[in-house]
Design an enzyme around this catalytic site. Structure first.
Site: not given
Lengths: 481, 481, 481, 481
Positions: B19, B47, B269
């Protein structure tokens, strides 16, 4: 739900290619729609406004074509259900960005039509310079036009020539004697797939093979994407006819090699770097452009960066030649889509910043060489140079991997009117000041040939010297709403 | 029209963040929905399944909230009309990729609800480890649940604590004593905007300012996108309350610094490279990871390349350290969207090749070092190494800018079950063979600290040692349909 | 895409029912979603704003419910794919027109929730008069509300009572002791289907059977539509529990018959004429209303016509009683849908005329008796009487098959505020003049009982005397946005 | 999203009209799109598959036409935004049900095209019998066809004739000499609105006026809907040209009155009862049909009912003539829309019952005369008679307000193939048994003339005698996919 595209989803100051084409014929009778889908997906960079696929069963009734077209990206227009409903072992697909003809669903391609010999589907990349004149001529014989795209003009000529020729490919060849300009064309007749490239070879077109299928498409990257082998490029002026009896080539329309006039912007910006066009690697030509910039316009600096995505290869070339380290200075937001809401003038957000952010960490305190593939109006360059400086770059040296734009293109590239071009009536030094750079240099025009292994190419947009006389009436007029 | 996402649009073998959150309060009373839109757009990488915005007018009736949520990307869900209809000077937005709770519209955030003191909107990034237990406890007091997201559990606790506290921020603090796990939380009450970060600081959260507006958001890149200044990070365990009377900080839930446990994958990442998290540049930490790989696992080669996009920075670091030239080996197709049709098993096209093509020109005849940020199942790595070799690379040396995954994550990262992890029960040499590389090395675990200036971080997925006891019952169970 | 309904698609001056419910349990394990779809389709007249279906497999995991809801008509919301994806042998559906709670997708029913004993789905028709008070009470124990519909209040009470009861039906009964007002309720628990009707019996509810399936639904017409037999009405105050072990009835909440208070508007206007409610044919009661009008307010004329559709049956009754021929005077355009664009003030077209045209041929030169089921604001009556006269009717005598509206309804009928009611502060003679009729008469209030075989009914909207005390705070307040 | 209509939303066994047209020219320069919208809405019963509007500004550039077309109902295809974007004081609209040409968006009308004199938009109702032959002829001169609708053939002829005529109306007249069959046509040229009706007058067309605007449309009910006055019908064979300089009529193509051949089904079923066609009230002709049935085929009974909606007027006529009371026996569900999911064979629900329920209360114990406008295959009649009997009718006497269908229609009515017609090879007594009626009678063929004040009309579908020779090749062939 609108059938118009409200927003362009790229940096504002870029040029636009107009189309990509992908045709396929599976002699084993397998369905081709799905492979055409992936092929178009690989050509999406060539046109994002609309797309379409038409397929036909070669052993079915002659006039039965399934086609589906829509506004938007390949992945937005097609659903699994749509694709599965498209049965056919021969087909053609198209992605479109409009330079001529308005961006409406009516103008999406392939154009599918009935004519004296059954059904024809056409997909076309390029711009005719005598389209308006041909339209008028046709209208004076009672023709009606339902779209504003050149393909309809081409289709009419093929249909008319077909009355006096023994094959559809002969009709295509005779039509080519009438139409002038840039075109890479795929024609699907009920049992033949035909590829034709204009005699100047403005736009790319190549042939691929996968098992017992043949493919004709705009760029070789689409062949790799669908796991097909590259066979060869279609020659400028060549008409290639693919049938189960073999592949036939007609070169009667080919010109002497020196008359060829590839669009140099395919190498500089339009094509995907993993494509080869007429034997030259697009990637390699960009690396070379960067190297030539380093040789011809050197400058002391700490970092070479490219404006993503297309400036990156030239930046790498510059770095390799100059020994100045290559780096990344920008983060591009890849989620901008067709329906992205552009910031209004009244918003604090800016369109450029929303799409591109500077990696302050990478450029702070550094003298930066920024490589861009072209500067059109200069509006984006101005913003980006400013953002680099705000982020702490002490100097920003701009190098452009193409010469300055000074003239319109009549062959399919969407160049704004002269007054909007930053290079019009401005010296390089003036431009440097406008965009706020510490130095500025363009690729020298004589480097273009070296970039592409001396392949003959068109330099009309830089020099105003075109490979054929531009139209005397404004081809952006009446029909190009 | 489906309310489920059928396709992921990235390389299959990647991890997923869950999120991103973005809250804003304009003390001058201006509408915030549009800025939240651009903020969410900058957080889209966190997201892509669903998104939503809720806004409220602080001088309006207390219970009046406008909210809009939908499945898909920010630019797909919101139209200009929707945004314009959302009036409010305080608001909160959310982008979601589901690890807990199914991907349906019902589970999209922000969660908007009425409770004893009016209205509350919540947006939440992270995963609670005691959510199931708390749900059961609440149910045993008569609670009902309409979603399967943790946010509803948090909301209940805030609502209940509010009965015995004098302010909503106190209720948030008391709720934090009950909930355990990872959470960066934004709560919008009628006239307050509250940001809270769990005491371990798993997920990032920071504060920004623009004119007379304050912003709380997941990543600093979102601040730059909307032209706001970065003010500071929210501390692990801190609760920040923004009101026109000032910004109040409560640090009563903060732990000693050594207890903090940032998710290291934000640096490796998840986060955008142009973000800074807790004072550390994400980009810089990736460059360092590449440098350490070059120091610790050197190899002779002609070219260093990154697997786009997240491997590029580490590749640059490797190149800088080793002196081996940096290059580009891949062309990524950026047009893969939510509705992209994945090739079936029976298709000749492969999902990896459709999304990623090798630049044969760049790698032919060369010994290539390929940097990837992680290997999860190994399926993509296998394909990519193969593609490099087909394209003519003579050697492919894989370097991974993180240690091998061996354990599940309970705090919000969607790691597959152990049996699917390539590193599970395999030596590095075995993995090398599986993916067909000529050599393989991972980042050493002790380099993680150096990468992030010794910020305390979680290494649970590599070591199985978690900053708090993992749940004994399966949190992916009953509720996580 | 909006989630609000912009246009009502009926004549403006009509009353609105709020909901229809349809539950089904197939003991043979067959899927029920498709039959629920057709059942809701038969109840569409009871609510056109949103609809939904929730189903569950009784032999599946307890918490697994498939549900789908959306704004619009049943045939707009559900696709064959959606229906086929809904597996379950027990289910409940709902159509909604909102009187309480705003018309958003969030407020669509059935409400699906998890609670201490697993999953519950609720569908509800009616209006509670103590909903706001109950909400506040619940909030003071820490409850949170995500919708503005009464069903959520009911659900909470069931969930809380369930903690202290041995079965869900007992919890329903105990909840009924708390909630006050009008409700016909269907509750689906994992393995039970429960129907409950409020002790006054405001809203209809009946039981049907088809093979080895049982159905609970609002109107008997829905049973005929799905080829089921009518079994019996649910009694006011009764709770019916359907399980494979049998059907159980609890009548502990039933009141003495004289306390019952059916909504008389179900007979006059809301219900479909082919339904029977509590043993009385809706059609027959409308015929009787027309007959009584003929007896009590006779007038000489050439033709009796009804305002379609609901005035037609009373017109037929009037004709039968008076001997004056029945005729058709109007053509109603049945294509008005949810997205119909209402004429603006500035248009020459009028909303009434676009939807209803007069058959001049039928009325020219005639004295016409026009029967309408009710007059609310009088705006439409005014237009229609005018249209009849323009078309050549020499006299227009209006007869209304209900008494004049004078008071608000607190039990689910959407009556405008008193000031907007044409009968408020006006004599019948005044109203006659306002609408331009030559004579006007209403059904006498003492005829209502005769119309429905003396079934006890509510006359609150005519008399201001309600079967229970109306709420002292405005129930259209805070929550009824 | 499909571009095909999957479901018809009427009783299965009905005939289909193919089109409705509405053109408007406002000499005061006001925008006409909105009024065309309401006009099409009033004509929706003539075609529900697709619709479209094209408008133009008479003082704008000659080739500028805004058009919008889509699959579905008028209220589904057009949004307020679409309508507002359509600027123009001259325009034409169309609703379509396809008998010739497939139901795809490509075939939606109006057809908009460029030709030698600028732009033309065509909207057309009817069916040419020599369309295929004309297509072939055109193709042999090099024409291409992009649709499968007759309008394209007409357009071509107008475009070709325009080369040799001095005005577009002359070109229309000359084109009419070539095309054969049924057509009511509206042509919009940049500054003229032209209406043309075929010499047999198969399809209706009339002229209206509102302030300083003129309207040409299929039915007079559309004029009333937009508050315009009826001026007169267009004569069979007449070409009416509306320009600011006046209205010009050309009657050179008119035939002697006895050659006229109106489609009698316009009166029996297609047209709205509030329309007048060629001076005859549709409603009145239906009343008469009922009266004739009562005179010619009397039967003792208690009740006369119509199959809604189109049987009601004839039932009223029967009642008036016979003295047997008129009643209502059916409740029709008006919510069936384009996307309604038809019950499958395996469902217990039946398509007829879902759409139509019997009012048991009204028919129980009664001898019922049921009036239907036509019986095509007989499948629906069979079900309805059965439903009446189940509901308790003691006898069901079927009277049909048209003669039996025995032959195909070549002029635009979609009659199934002969083998599917219930009257084919069956006596009336046989049919009575098939549908389960106690008696059955059709309208006698000589009553048709009396019904329409002896207006000449076509009886081809009853007698096989057509006003012109039917085509020898199958016009449902190749092009009518």
């Amino acid at each position: 739900m609108s059938n118009r595209i409200h927003e362009q989803y790229d940096l504002e100051d870029e040029l636009h290619e107009e189309c990509g084409v992908f045709g396929m014929y599976d002699f084993d009778g397998g369905d081709v729609a799905s492979t055409i889908y992936y092929g178009l997906f690989a050509l999406q960079h060539r046109g994002q406004e609309s797309c379409g696929i038409a397929v036909s069963e070669t052993d079915g009734p002659k006039g039965r074509v399934s086609s589906f077209k829509g506004m938007g990206l390949v992945n937005e227009v097609f659903t699994p259900e749509t694709l599965e409903g498209m049965k056919g072992d021969i087909g053609v697909g198209h992605v479109r960005y409009s330079t001529a003809g308005s961006s409406t669903r009516e103008n999406a391609q392939p154009l599918v039509l009935n004519y004296v010999k059954g059904t024809l589907a056409l997909a076309h990349n390029g711009n005719l310079i005598n389209a308006l004149q041909l339209r008028h001529e046709l209208e004076y014989t009672g023709a009606i036009f339902q779209t504003t795209i050149d393909s309809e003009v081409i289709a009419y000529h093929i249909a008319r020539e077909r009355l006096n020729t023994k094959s559809v490919e002969d009709a295509v060849i005779r039509a080519m004697k009438k139409i002038q300009g840039a075109y890479s064309l795929i024609v699907m007749s009920p049992r033949k797939l035909i590829g034709a490239r204009d005699p100047h070879g403005f736009k790319p077109l190549c042939i691929g093979k996968r098992d017992n299928s043949y493919i004709i498409t705009s760029e070789s990257c689409a062949l790799e994407t669908v796991d097909a082998e590259f066979v060869r490029d279609v020659l400028p002026g060549e008409v290639v006819t693919i049938t189960p009896d073999g592949i036939f080539s007609d070169t009667s329309m080919c010109k002497p090699k020196e008359k060829e006039a590839r669009c140099i912007f395919e190498y500089i910006y339009f094509a995907r770097p993993d494509s080869h066009i007429d034997g030259v690697s697009v990637y390699h030509s960009r690396i070379l452009a960067g190297k030539y910039l380093a040789m011809d316009s050197p400058v002391e600096a700490d970092l070479v960066v490219g404006v993503p995505e297309s400036g990156n290869a030239a930046a790498l070339g510059y770095s390799l030649q100059s020994g100045i380290p290559y780096g990344t200075a920008f983060v591009k937001n890849g989620y901008v889509g067709r329906t992205f809401i552009k910031p209004k003038q009244s918003n604090r957000e800016s369109s450029v910043r929303v799409k591109l952010n500077v990696l302050a960490e990478a450029v702070k305190g550094k003298r930066v060489i920024m490589i861009d593939d072209s500067i059109v109006r200069g509006t984006t360059s101005d913003r980006i140079v400013g953002m680099l400086k705000e982020a702490g770059a002490t100097e920003v040296h701009v190098r452009v991997s193409s010469p300055p734009f000074l003239y319109p293109c009549y062959f399919g590239t969407d160049i704004p009117s002269r007054e909007q071009l930053i290079a019009y009536n401005r010296s390089v030094d003036d431009i440097k000041k406008v965009i706020g750079a510490d130095s500025l240099a363009y690729l020298e025009i004589n480097r273009l040939g070296e970039m592409v292994e001396q392949l003959p190419h068109c330099t009309g947009c830089f020099t105003g010297k075109y490979p054929m006389d531009p139209p005397t009436i404004d081809i952006r007029g009446e029909y190009q709403k």
